[in-house]
Design a protein around this motif. Structure first.
Motif, short mmCIF file in Angstrom:
data_model
loop_
_atom_site.label_atom_id
_atom_site.label_comp_id
_atom_site.label_asym_id
_atom_site.label_seq_id
_atom_site.Cartn_x
_atom_site.Cartn_y
_atom_site.Cartn_z
N ALA A 496 0.82 -1.22 0.00
CA ALA A 496 0.00 0.00 0.00
C ALA A 496 0.85 1.26 0.00
O ALA A 496 0.42 2.31 -0.47
CB ALA A 496 -0.93 -0.01 1.21
N SER A 497 2.07 1.15 0.51
CA SER A 497 2.97 2.31 0.58
C SER A 497 3.86 2.43 -0.64
O SER A 497 4.65 3.38 -0.73
CB SER A 497 3.85 2.21 1.83
OG SER A 497 3.07 2.04 2.98
N GLY A 498 3.78 1.48 -1.53
CA GLY A 498 4.62 1.53 -2.72
C GLY A 498 6.08 1.25 -2.44
O GLY A 498 6.97 1.77 -3.12
N ARG A 517 6.76 7.79 3.30
CA ARG A 517 5.75 6.74 3.11
C ARG A 517 5.97 5.61 4.11
O ARG A 517 5.00 5.04 4.63
CB ARG A 517 5.82 6.21 1.68
CG ARG A 517 5.23 7.19 0.66
CD ARG A 517 5.03 6.53 -0.68
NE ARG A 517 6.29 6.35 -1.38
CZ ARG A 517 6.85 7.28 -2.15
NH1 ARG A 517 6.29 8.46 -2.28
NH2 ARG A 517 7.99 7.04 -2.76
N GLU A 547 0.14 12.63 -4.38
CA GLU A 547 0.25 11.19 -4.16
C GLU A 547 0.10 10.86 -2.69
O GLU A 547 -0.53 9.86 -2.32
CB GLU A 547 1.62 10.68 -4.67
CG GLU A 547 1.76 9.17 -4.52
CD GLU A 547 3.16 8.69 -4.86
OE1 GLU A 547 3.40 7.48 -4.68
OE2 GLU A 547 3.99 9.52 -5.26
N MET A 548 0.65 11.71 -1.82
CA MET A 548 0.54 11.46 -0.38
C MET A 548 -0.92 11.52 0.08
O MET A 548 -1.31 10.79 0.99
CB MET A 548 1.40 12.47 0.39
CG MET A 548 1.42 12.23 1.89
SD MET A 548 2.04 10.60 2.38
CE MET A 548 3.82 10.86 2.19
N HIS A 550 -3.50 10.42 -1.55
CA HIS A 550 -4.07 9.10 -1.83
C HIS A 550 -3.50 8.04 -0.88
O HIS A 550 -4.23 7.16 -0.42
CB HIS A 550 -3.80 8.72 -3.28
CG HIS A 550 -4.41 9.67 -4.27
ND1 HIS A 550 -5.76 9.90 -4.34
CD2 HIS A 550 -3.84 10.46 -5.23
CE1 HIS A 550 -6.02 10.78 -5.30
NE2 HIS A 550 -4.86 11.14 -5.85
N ARG A 551 -2.20 8.14 -0.57
CA ARG A 551 -1.59 7.16 0.34
C ARG A 551 -2.24 7.23 1.72
O ARG A 551 -2.55 6.22 2.34
CB ARG A 551 -0.10 7.43 0.48
CG ARG A 551 0.71 7.28 -0.79
CD ARG A 551 0.90 5.84 -1.18
NE ARG A 551 1.76 5.74 -2.37
CZ ARG A 551 1.90 4.64 -3.08
NH1 ARG A 551 1.27 3.55 -2.74
NH2 ARG A 551 2.70 4.63 -4.15
N GLU A 554 -5.79 5.87 1.63
CA GLU A 554 -5.77 4.43 1.40
C GLU A 554 -5.39 3.68 2.69
O GLU A 554 -6.06 2.74 3.11
CB GLU A 554 -4.77 4.10 0.30
CG GLU A 554 -4.86 2.69 -0.25
CD GLU A 554 -6.02 2.54 -1.22
OE1 GLU A 554 -6.86 1.67 -0.94
OE2 GLU A 554 -6.09 3.28 -2.22
N ILE A 555 -4.33 4.14 3.33
CA ILE A 555 -3.83 3.44 4.50
C ILE A 555 -4.74 3.67 5.70
O ILE A 555 -4.99 2.75 6.49
CB ILE A 555 -2.38 3.88 4.80
CG1 ILE A 555 -1.46 3.30 3.71
CG2 ILE A 555 -1.93 3.43 6.18
CD1 ILE A 555 -0.01 3.68 3.84
#
Length: 616
Positions: A496-498, A517, A547-548, A550-551, A554-555
Motif C-alpha cells: 500500500a505504501s509503494g 511513506r 500522491e501522499m 491518496h496514500r 488508502e492506509i
C-alpha cells in the motif's frame, strides 16, 4: 516469505551452529598445531567469547553502553569461588567468612548456577536504577551508573577481607581441596548455549522491540514500545551469560583477585565487541578471535625473544594495552559498526528465500465490518514552557470517519498540541480523551497502545532496520493490546505504501519521499484508532503531495482510523481534510470546512497575511 518458525528460529539456529563449529574447530586446530601455551590461549579465548556474547545481548540489542558487566562477572566469580572452594581450603583463607559461608561445600556446577543467580538479582536492582535514569542509546547516565558499579565492586573486593581475602592474594582453589577446571567440555557446552541464547534473543519480541528503541527511543515510545521493559529483559539475560563465563574463567585460572575483573578486562571485552560489531552476535565472536590473535601477537613482540633495536621505542611492556586502545578508538572513529555491522549468517539465506507478496491491495480490503465510530477529544489544553504559553485553551475533536486538519502560522502550537495528545509533553490544564478513556498523564507508549499513533515533523525512523522490520516491529509492539481493530499484515502495508522493491533496504538509506511513506505505513501497522500526522508533505513538491493524499486515505481506510494532520500546504489540506482547525498563538481561532476557514477574516489575517487573492 519464509514463515516465522523458519525465519525466527530454524535459520538463526543453523547459522549459530555453523558459527560455533567454525570457532571451536579453528580453536582446536590452532591448539593442535601450536605450542604448549596454545591450548591455554584457546581456552581463554572461548571463555572470553562467552563473556562477550553476554555483553552483546545487552549493548547490541539496547544500544546502552555498559561498563558494569565485568562487575557482574566479578560478583559471580567471587560467589562461585566462595561456594566451590572446599571448606578445608576456606578454613585457611577466609575462616571468618560471614553467614557461615566458610562451611559451604557445593559442586562447581551448583556453585556456578547459584553465583549467576546472585548476579542476576543484583542486575535487577541496577536495572531499576537504569530505568529510573531514563537509560537509552547514547545516554550518559547509564554509562556513569555502570562505570560506578565497576569501581564499587572492585573496592568491596579489595577491602572485604573476611569474605574475599583482599586485594593482594585473593581466593584460590589449589594446592588443597578441589582441583580446577579440567578439559574444555563445560566451556564448549556453555559457549554453545550462550551463542544460541544470544542469537535467538535477537529474534524474540523483546529483542526486536529493543532494536527499535535502540535506534530511536522517542519514535519507539510513540509506537507503543516501553524501552525499559525490553532493556531489563536484555540486562538479566546478558548478566546470566556473563556470569557463567566469569565462573568458568575463575575455575580455569584457579583463583580470583580484584584485578581479574576490573578495568583491563573491561577494556579487553568491550574492544572485542566493538571491533567485531556490537549489533551482531557473529560479529562479537569475530571480534574475540581478532583481538585474541592481536593481543597474543603484541605480547610476543614485546617479549624478550624479539630483538629489533630500531623498534625498541614501541616494543616494550604495555604494547598489548596500546593495541587494545588503538583498536577501540580506531573502530569507533572509522568503522563504528565494527567488522560485520549487524550481519548474521542466516541473513543471506533469508534474502534468497524471500518472496515478494503476490496479493493486491484490493484482495485484502475485506477486513472486518465497519467499526463503531470513535472520537478523540482535546479540551481546553494549556501547555506552558517556563514563562511561555505554547497552548492557551486549545480544543480539538475528531472522529474515525473523517480527516481533520490543523493549520496555523509557525509557532502557533500545532505540533505542541499533537505532543500533548500523544503524551510527549504534559499539559498544565485541560483534558484529553479517547471516547470515555482518559489519556491525561498516560505515558506515550500506553497512549499508542490505546490507539493514538503519530508521525513526526522531522523523520524519526529506525535507520538500521529494514523497511520490512520498521513496519513489523510497530505491528509487534501493539500485539496483545488490540481489541476489535483491523491490523493489516506487513506485506499489505508495504504494498500500500509503494515500497515493495525497497522492503529489504535499510530505512536510513531511503530517499525522503520513500522515508515519509515508510513512516506512514509504520504508524498504520500499530492499528491505531487515530493517525496523527505532523507535516507529512514537508519538503515535497505538488505531485508528491497529491500522491501522499491518496496514500494517507488508502492506509487510513485499511486500519479504519481517523486522521489528524498538521500541514502548511493549503492545497494538501484542501484536498484531504473534511474539517480544519486553525491555531494562532496557542488558541483555536477558526473551525470549519477548508473553504469556510479560508474565507474567515481572522484566518486571512493571522495565517494567510491577508485575503486569499492578495500578493501575500
Amino acid at each position: 516469505m519464509p514463515n516465522a518458525l523458519v525465519r525466527r528460529l530454524l535459520l538463526p539456529l543453523a547459522g549459530s551452529l555453523a558459527t560455533y563449529v567454525l570457532l571451536v574447530g579453528g580453536g582446536i586446530m590452532y591448539a593442535t598445531i601450536g605450542n604448549s601455551a596454545s591450548d591455554g590461549l584457546v581456552t581463554q579465548m572461548l571463555i572470553n567469547a562467552i563473556v562477550v556474547l553476554g555483553i552483546q545481548i545487552y549493548i547490541g540489542n539496547t544500544g546502552v553502553l555498559s561498563f558494569g558487566h565485568v562487575a557482574f562477572g566479578a560478583i559471580a566469580g567471587y560467589a562461585f569461588a566462595i561456594f566451590a572452594i572446599s571448606p578445608e581450603r576456606k578454613a585457611a583463607q577466609i575462616p571468618n567468612a560471614p553467614f557461615g559461608l566458610a562451611e559451604v561445600d557445593l559442586t562447581p556446577l551448583q556453585s556456578s548456577l547459584i553465583a549467576a543467580c546472585i548476579a542476576v538479582v543484583v542486575a535487577f536492582v541496577i536495572g531499576m536504577g537504569l530505568a529510573r535514569s531514563g537509560a537509552r542509546s547514547g545516554a550518559v547516565a547509564a554509562t556513569v551508573i555502570t562505570l560506578a558499579l565497576l569501581f564499587v565492586v572492585h573496592e568491596v573486593a579489595k577491602n572485604w577481607i573476611d569474605l574475599t581475602r583482599g586485594g593482594k592474594t585473593g581466593l584460590s582453589f589449589s594446592p588443597l581441596g578441589r582441583v580446577t577446571l579440567q578439559g574444555r567440555g563445560w566451556v564448549y557446552l556453555a559457549l554453545l548455549l550462550s551463542l544460541v541464547a544470544a542469537r535467538l534473543f535477537k529474534e524474540t519480541k523483546s529483542g526486536r522491540l529493543a532494536h527499535a528503541a535502540r535506534e530511536d527511543d522517542l519514535a519507539a515510545r510513540s509506537m507503543g514500545i516501553h524501552p525499559a521493559v525490553q532493556q531489563m529483559i536484555a540486562l538479566l539475560l546478558s548478566v546470566f551469560v556473563v556470569s557463567i563465563g566469569a565462573t568458568l574463567r575463575v575455575f580455569e585460572i584457579g583463583s580470583i583477585n580484584p584485578r581479574l575483573f576490573f578495568f583491563k578486562y573491561t577494556l579487553l571485552t568491550l574492544t572485542m565487541l566493538i571491533v567485531g560489531g556490537r549489533n551482531s552476535v557473529t560479529g562479537a565472536l569475530v571480534g574475540v578471535v581478532v583481538i585474541s590473535l592481536g593481543s597474543e601477537l603484541t605480547r610476543y613482540l614485546a617479549g624478550p625473544s624479539v630483538e629489533l633495536p630500531f623498534l625498541n621505542w614501541i616494543l616494550r611492556n604495555g604494547l598489548t594495552d596500546v593495541f587494545l586502545g588503538v583498536s577501540m578508538v580506531g573502530f569507533m572513529i572509522f568503522r563504528p559498526d565494527g567488522l560485520l555491522g549487524s550481519w548474521e549468517p542466516d541473513h543471506l539465506v533469508i534474502r534468497r528465500l524471500a518472496k515478494r507478496p503476490t496479493g493486491h491491495l484490493s484482495e485484502v480490503r475485506q477486513i472486518q465490518n465497519r467499526l463503531q465510530q470513535d472520537h478523540l477529544h482535546a479540551t481546553e489544553v494549556v501547555v506552558d514552557f517556563g514563562g511561555f504559553r505554547a497552548l492557551d485553551g486549545a480544543s480539538l475533536t475528531a472522529s474515525t470517519e473523517e480527516v481533520v486538519g490543523l493549520i496555523g502560522p509557525n509557532g502557533a502550537g500545532k505540533t505542541t498540541l499533537l505532543n500533548a495528545i500523544t503524551g510527549l509533553v504534559t499539559p498544565s490544564a485541560g483534558s484529553i480523551r479517547l471516547d470515555r478513556e482518559v489519556l491525561d498523564d498516560l505515558p506515550s507508549h500506553l497512549i499508542a497502545q490505546a490507539g493514538v499513533v503519530r508521525t513526526f515533523q522531522n523523520l524519526r525512523l529506525f535507520p538500521a532496520l529494514s523497511v520490512e522490520e520498521n513496519i513489523g516491529v510497530a505491528r509487534l509492539a501493539v500485539a496483545g493490546h488490540i481489541v476489535d481493530r483491523p491490523q493489516p499484515e506487513v506485506e499489505l502495508l508495504i504494498s500500500a505504501s509503494g515500497l515493495t522493491e525497497l522492503r529489504h533496504r535499510r530505512a536510513g538509506e531511503l530517499d525522503y519521499g520513500n522515508a515519509r511513506r515508510l513512516e506512514l505505513a509504520r504508524a498504520a501497522a500499530a492499528a491505531p484508532r487515530f493517525l496523527l500526522l505532523d507535516e507529512p508533505t514537508s519538503g515535497m513538491g505538488d505531485l508528491e503531495s497529491e500522491e501522499m493524499i491518496h496514500r494517507i486515505r488508502e492506509i487510513a481506510s485499511l486500519v479504519q482510523a481517523g486522521v489528524v494532520v498538521v500541514d502548511h500546504d493549503l492545497n494538501f489540506i484542501t484536498g484531504i481534510c473534511d474539517r480544519v482547525y486553525v491555531l494562532d498563538q496557542g488558541k483555536v481561532i477558526s473551525v470549519g470546512t477548508p473553504n469556510e476557514v479560508s474565507l474567515d477574516p481572522l484566518v486571512q489575517v493571522a495565517y494567510l497575511g491577508g485575503p486569499i487573492g492578495s500578493s501575500n
